[in-house]
Design a protein around this motif. Structure first.
Motif, PDB file in Angstrom:
ATOM      1  N   GLY A   1       0.270   4.760   6.759  1.00 45.11           N
ATOM      2  CA  GLY A   1      -0.801   3.920   6.911  1.00 45.11           C
ATOM      3  C   GLY A   1      -1.207   3.416   5.663  1.00 45.11           C
ATOM      4  N   SER A   2      -1.177   4.209   4.662  1.00 46.63           N
ATOM      5  CA  SER A   2      -1.660   3.749   3.190  1.00 46.63           C
ATOM      6  C   SER A   2      -0.753   2.606   2.813  1.00 46.63           C
ATOM      7  CB  SER A   2      -1.397   4.926   2.231  1.00 46.63           C
ATOM      8  OG  SER A   2      -1.528   4.485   1.053  1.00 46.63           O
ATOM      9  N   ILE A   3       0.349   2.592   3.176  1.00 47.01           N
ATOM     10  CA  ILE A   3       1.329   1.449   2.792  1.00 47.01           C
ATOM     11  C   ILE A   3       0.782   0.141   3.520  1.00 47.01           C
ATOM     12  CG2 ILE A   3       3.863   0.679   2.497  1.00 47.01           C
ATOM     13  CD1 ILE A   3       3.014   2.474   0.562  1.00 47.01           C
ATOM     14  N   ILE A   4       0.714   0.377   4.699  1.00 50.28           N
ATOM     15  CA  ILE A   4       0.330  -0.846   5.902  1.00 50.28           C
ATOM     16  C   ILE A   4      -0.689  -1.393   5.535  1.00 50.28           C
ATOM     17  CG2 ILE A   4       0.051  -1.489   8.266  1.00 50.28           C
ATOM     18  CD1 ILE A   4       2.000   0.605   8.900  1.00 50.28           C
ATOM     19  N   GLY A   5      -1.836  -0.541   5.078  1.00 47.43           N
ATOM     20  CA  GLY A   5      -3.261  -0.989   4.668  1.00 47.43           C
ATOM     21  C   GLY A   5      -3.980  -1.614   5.879  1.00 47.43           C
ATOM     22  N   LYS A   6      -5.024  -1.999   5.815  1.00 45.21           N
ATOM     23  CA  LYS A   6      -5.997  -2.658   6.883  1.00 45.21           C
ATOM     24  C   LYS A   6      -5.394  -3.882   7.404  1.00 45.21           C
ATOM     25  CE  LYS A   6     -10.567  -0.688   6.121  1.00 45.21           C
ATOM     26  NZ  LYS A   6     -11.075  -0.367   4.768  1.00 45.21           N
TER      27      LYS A   6
ATOM     28  N   PHE B   1       9.232  -0.881  -5.136  1.00 39.40           N
ATOM     29  CA  PHE B   1       9.096   0.840  -5.305  1.00 39.40           C
ATOM     30  C   PHE B   1       7.822   0.891  -6.268  1.00 39.40           C
ATOM     31  CE2 PHE B   1      12.746   2.092  -3.688  1.00 39.40           C
ATOM     32  CZ  PHE B   1      12.637   3.427  -3.293  1.00 39.40           C
ATOM     33  N   ALA B   2       7.684  -0.144  -7.150  1.00 40.86           N
ATOM     34  CA  ALA B   2       6.769   0.353  -8.330  1.00 40.86           C
ATOM     35  C   ALA B   2       5.500   0.444  -7.719  1.00 40.86           C
ATOM     36  CB  ALA B   2       6.707  -0.728  -9.410  1.00 40.86           C
ATOM     37  N   MET B   3       5.228  -0.751  -6.700  1.00 42.25           N
ATOM     38  CA  MET B   3       4.028  -1.146  -5.867  1.00 42.25           C
ATOM     39  C   MET B   3       3.654   0.161  -5.248  1.00 42.25           C
ATOM     40  SD  MET B   3       4.050  -5.150  -5.094  1.00 42.25           S
ATOM     41  CE  MET B   3       2.503  -5.364  -4.498  1.00 42.25           C
ATOM     42  N   ILE B   4       4.991   0.705  -4.556  1.00 41.19           N
ATOM     43  CA  ILE B   4       4.501   1.827  -3.407  1.00 41.19           C
ATOM     44  C   ILE B   4       4.001   3.069  -4.334  1.00 41.19           C
ATOM     45  CG2 ILE B   4       5.639   3.727  -1.962  1.00 41.19           C
ATOM     46  CD1 ILE B   4       7.348   1.091  -1.040  1.00 41.19           C
ATOM     47  N   ALA B   5       4.501   3.288  -5.718  1.00 44.03           N
ATOM     48  CA  ALA B   5       4.514   4.474  -6.417  1.00 44.03           C
ATOM     49  C   ALA B   5       2.875   4.384  -6.926  1.00 44.03           C
ATOM     50  CB  ALA B   5       5.278   4.719  -7.520  1.00 44.03           C
ATOM     51  N   TYR B   6       2.610   3.108  -7.411  1.00 37.83           N
ATOM     52  CA  TYR B   6       1.277   2.835  -7.850  1.00 37.83           C
ATOM     53  C   TYR B   6       0.063   3.245  -6.668  1.00 37.83           C
ATOM     54  CZ  TYR B   6       2.778   1.743 -12.480  1.00 37.83           C
ATOM     55  OH  TYR B   6       3.261   1.782 -13.810  1.00 37.83           O
ATOM     56  N   LYS B   7       0.547   2.823  -5.610  1.00 43.27           N
ATOM     57  CA  LYS B   7      -0.550   2.786  -4.286  1.00 43.27           C
ATOM     58  C   LYS B   7      -0.479   4.367  -4.097  1.00 43.27           C
ATOM     59  CE  LYS B   7      -2.786   1.592  -0.712  1.00 43.27           C
ATOM     60  NZ  LYS B   7      -3.642   2.640  -0.799  1.00 43.27           N
ATOM     61  N   PHE B   8       0.481   5.304  -4.014  1.00 34.37           N
ATOM     62  CA  PHE B   8       0.129   6.609  -3.711  1.00 34.37           C
ATOM     63  C   PHE B   8      -0.692   7.231  -4.866  1.00 34.37           C
ATOM     64  CE2 PHE B   8       4.357   7.161  -0.847  1.00 34.37           C
ATOM     65  CZ  PHE B   8       3.787   6.339   0.054  1.00 34.37           C
ATOM     66  N   GLU B   9      -0.245   6.848  -6.116  1.00 31.79           N
ATOM     67  CA  GLU B   9      -1.033   7.347  -7.329  1.00 31.79           C
ATOM     68  C   GLU B   9      -2.590   7.077  -7.025  1.00 31.79           C
ATOM     69  OE1 GLU B   9      -0.844   7.719 -12.157  1.00 31.79           O
ATOM     70  OE2 GLU B   9      -0.918   5.665 -11.452  1.00 31.79           O
ATOM     71  N   GLU B  10      -2.939   5.816  -6.533  1.00 34.40           N
ATOM     72  CA  GLU B  10      -4.236   5.485  -6.201  1.00 34.40           C
ATOM     73  C   GLU B  10      -4.676   6.592  -5.183  1.00 34.40           C
ATOM     74  OE1 GLU B  10      -5.820   1.838  -4.009  1.00 34.40           O
ATOM     75  OE2 GLU B  10      -4.435   0.987  -5.570  1.00 34.40           O
ATOM     76  N   ASP B  11      -3.968   6.779  -4.106  1.00 33.05           N
ATOM     77  CA  ASP B  11      -4.506   7.554  -2.954  1.00 33.05           C
ATOM     78  C   ASP B  11      -4.759   8.937  -3.747  1.00 33.05           C
ATOM     79  OD1 ASP B  11      -4.004   5.421  -1.338  1.00 33.05           O
ATOM     80  OD2 ASP B  11      -1.971   6.176  -0.478  1.00 33.05           O
ATOM     81  N   ILE B  12      -3.944   9.332  -4.529  1.00 38.13           N
ATOM     82  CA  ILE B  12      -4.040  10.766  -5.093  1.00 38.13           C
ATOM     83  C   ILE B  12      -5.375  10.738  -5.921  1.00 38.13           C
ATOM     84  CG2 ILE B  12      -3.345  12.424  -6.786  1.00 38.13           C
ATOM     85  CD1 ILE B  12      -0.253  11.552  -5.881  1.00 38.13           C
ATOM     86  N   ILE B  13      -5.766   9.734  -6.623  1.00 40.48           N
ATOM     87  CA  ILE B  13      -6.848   9.798  -7.525  1.00 40.48           C
ATOM     88  C   ILE B  13      -8.115   9.811  -6.627  1.00 40.48           C
ATOM     89  CG2 ILE B  13      -8.204   8.492  -8.997  1.00 40.48           C
ATOM     90  CD1 ILE B  13      -5.210   7.539 -10.334  1.00 40.48           C
TER      91      ILE B  13
END
Length: 328
Positions: A30-35, A76-88
């Motif tokens: 869901g986070s990767i797909i986005g609104k 991969f970089a974009m996915i990893a940074y997106k997941f980091e943003e979700d964690i923050i």
């Protein structure tokens, strides 16, 4: 060897096209797909990689990233940074002080895992040390496939470096033989039996399920048991929801492992296929047996019993014929 001028030399060797598969939970997807699909659209455009997400209302989904290696690294970089943003973001709502690492799970053909691990674990150790990421290769293949999960966790930077090294290894040692890809199972759907047919419930519909119907018919021939307190045959023109009943079995301790399976895989399979609830009591001191309680409709119970018995037969056959040991 001569290189064609069209090929670009990039980090990690030749810039060749590669496919990497990731296993994600629904929330991550869901986070990767986005609104309205905006996030994944942006990732596709900015990385230049093809990003496909498997269909189906499964708790797990497969995200496939295909493209020249440099586009894969960008994705991969974009996915990893997106997941980091979700964690923050999730931390700002909680009391946690230390930031948990970003974790990605790759799905890799088992035939390539040996090269990733290296002799005596040398390659995986080198990856951990040179990138600072934690890398773990699962010991077991994912259900019904010849693929294994490779879990990478760390900072986004460490993960990107680690993925680059994994890509290099995968390019240097392509998979051997045919790979049976892992396909996540839908969230377990309730099973009902009516008129000797098995149906799975999907949304508001009952969908006939031929495999389970076959099993159900086999179970009917094999286990003429009567649920407790019932004297009539358990299956005359079965309606969709007969009252739930309970059946108990005792099983020797030394056989319980083959029913449970590694990390509960077998017992979960039996639960899913039979639609019954199955509880295994804890081992009692001084007792050499364990109690199994099966709850559900008479049809669910007999199917669960049939599957448990079939599991015993498989294991007994294996003990009698050691050459078939690898099949379990």
């Amino acid at each position: 060897m001569e290189m064609e001028p069209t090929k670009v030399q990039s980090e990690g060797g030749l810039n060749v096209t590669l496919t990497i598969r990731l296993l994600m939970h629904g929330k991550e997807v869901g986070s990767i797909i986005g609104k309205k699909g905006e996030t994944v659209k942006k990732m596709r455009e900015e990385s230049g990689a093809r990003i496909n997400i498997s269909e189906g209302n499964c708790p797990e989904r497969i995200v496939t990233i295909t493209g020249p290696t440099d586009t894969i690294f960008k994705a991969f970089a974009m996915i990893a940074y997106k997941f980091e943003e979700d964690i923050i973001n999730s931390m700002s709502n909680s009391q946690a002080t230390s930031k948990p690492p970003v974790t990605l799970r790759l799905v890799v053909p088992a035939s390539q895992c040996g090269s990733l691990i290296g002799k005596g674990g040398s390659k995986i150790k080198e990856m951990r040390e040179s990138t600072g990421a934690q890398v773990q290769v699962a010991g077991d293949m994912l259900p019904n496939s010849t693929e294994r999960a490779v879990t990478i966790s760390g900072t986004p930077e460490a993960i990107i470096q680690c993925v680059k090294q994994i890509c290099v290894v995968m390019l240097e040692s392509p998979p051997k033989g045919a790979t049976i890809p892992y396909r996540p199972k839908p969230a377990s759907t309730p099973v009902i039996f009516s008129g000797g047919q098995a149906y799975t419930i999907q949304g508001q519909y009952a969908i006939p399920h031929p495999d389970l119907t076959k099993l159900h018919q086999l179970a009917m021939q094999q286990t003429p048991f009567t649920p407790l307190g019932q004297t009539t045959p358990a299956f005359p023109g079965l309606d969709a929801s007969p009252p739930a009943s309970t059946h108990e079995l005792t099983i020797p301790n030394d056989l319980i492992g083959c029913i449970i399976g590694r990390q509960g895989t077998k017992i979960n399979e039996i639960r899913q296929m039979s639609g019954a609830q199955i509880k295994i009591a804890n081992a009692m001191e001084g007792s050499s047996e364990r109690q199994i309680t099966i709850t559900g409709t008479p049809a669910n119970i007999s199917l669960a019993q049939y599957l448990i018995n079939a599991r015993f037969r498989d294991v007994a056959a294996m003990w009698n014929d050691p050459s078939s040991m690898t099949t379990s």
